[in-house]
Design a protein around this motif. Structure first.
Motif, PDB file in Angstrom:
ATOM      1  N   ALA A 135       0.839  -1.207   0.000  1.00  0.00           N
ATOM      2  CA  ALA A 135       0.000   0.000   0.000  1.00  0.00           C
ATOM      3  C   ALA A 135       0.871   1.254   0.000  1.00  0.00           C
ATOM      4  O   ALA A 135       0.565   2.226  -0.702  1.00  0.00           O
ATOM      5  CB  ALA A 135      -0.937  -0.004   1.198  1.00  0.00           C
ATOM      6  N   ALA A 158      -6.400   0.642  -6.130  1.00  0.00           N
ATOM      7  CA  ALA A 158      -7.239   0.921  -4.964  1.00  0.00           C
ATOM      8  C   ALA A 158      -8.217  -0.224  -4.718  1.00  0.00           C
ATOM      9  O   ALA A 158      -8.412  -0.642  -3.568  1.00  0.00           O
ATOM     10  CB  ALA A 158      -7.988   2.236  -5.156  1.00  0.00           C
ATOM     11  N   ALA A 159      -8.799  -0.754  -5.785  1.00  0.00           N
ATOM     12  CA  ALA A 159      -9.728  -1.877  -5.642  1.00  0.00           C
ATOM     13  C   ALA A 159      -9.012  -3.101  -5.077  1.00  0.00           C
ATOM     14  O   ALA A 159      -9.541  -3.801  -4.210  1.00  0.00           O
ATOM     15  CB  ALA A 159     -10.371  -2.202  -6.991  1.00  0.00           C
ATOM     16  N   ASP A 183      -8.308  -2.437  -1.368  1.00  0.00           N
ATOM     17  CA  ASP A 183      -9.559  -2.535  -0.613  1.00  0.00           C
ATOM     18  C   ASP A 183      -9.961  -3.994  -0.422  1.00  0.00           C
ATOM     19  O   ASP A 183     -10.377  -4.392   0.666  1.00  0.00           O
ATOM     20  CB  ASP A 183     -10.688  -1.784  -1.315  1.00  0.00           C
ATOM     21  N   ARG A 240      -7.797  -5.554   2.233  1.00  0.00           N
ATOM     22  CA  ARG A 240      -8.220  -5.130   3.579  1.00  0.00           C
ATOM     23  C   ARG A 240      -9.487  -5.847   3.993  1.00  0.00           C
ATOM     24  O   ARG A 240      -9.624  -6.290   5.128  1.00  0.00           O
ATOM     25  CB  ARG A 240      -8.428  -3.626   3.620  1.00  0.00           C
ATOM     26  N   ASN A 241     -10.455  -5.956   3.077  1.00  0.00           N
ATOM     27  CA  ASN A 241     -11.715  -6.634   3.387  1.00  0.00           C
ATOM     28  C   ASN A 241     -11.495  -8.104   3.678  1.00  0.00           C
ATOM     29  O   ASN A 241     -12.141  -8.667   4.549  1.00  0.00           O
ATOM     30  CB  ASN A 241     -12.720  -6.461   2.245  1.00  0.00           C
TER      31      ASN A 241
END
Length: 142
Positions: free
Chosen positions: A40, A126-127, A130, A133-134
């Motif tokens: 990141a 970014a996707a 994300d 992280r999810n």
């Protein structure tokens, strides 16, 4: 004269779509050793640096400073290559060639293409981040 492929915003010179998903290349995953924070941070640094360089290239274009445009495109190319952003690499290579030709209209088109694919890659990065992280947030505790 060097032939340049069309910058139509739909495909890369090889015909592959520049839109879609992104994931870190294997060597980056190995280097990060499971540290998604490191990936990141690298993505954030690339995105910030590239945005600044694109703005600088626009200023250089207004001043007809073609060597500066070429140098910035080459730098972005290197960062994109390290992160596996192939569409940005290809667009920067096209911009480097156009800068050598010193044709402002062609350079403008190629610079617009770099910005377009950069924005697409940013969204894909970014996707990916994300989703990572999810996935971590949904992992059951053992």
């Amino acid at each position: 004269m060097t032939s340049l492929p069309p910058a139509d915003g739909r495909t890369t010179p090889s015909g592959r779509s520049s839109r879609g998903t992104w994931s870190p290349p294997p060597f980056l995953l190995e280097t990060a050793a499971g540290d998604d924070g490191l990936i990141a941070d690298l993505v954030d640094a690339f995105n910030t640096d590239t945005s600044v360089r694109i703005q600088g290239m626009r200023a250089a274009l207004a001043a007809s400073d073609f060597p500066k445009i070429r140098a910035a495109a080459h730098t972005i190319n290197g960062g994109a290559r390290q992160l596996g952003a192939a569409a940005v690499v290809e667009a920067c290579q096209e911009l480097e060639i156009a800068s050598d030709l010193q044709e402002a209209l062609l350079i403008t088109a190629r610079l617009n293409r770099v910005q377009e694919v950069f924005e697409e890659v940013c969204a894909a990065m970014a996707a990916y981040l994300d989703a990572q992280r999810n996935t971590l947030c949904r992992m059951p505790l053992l």
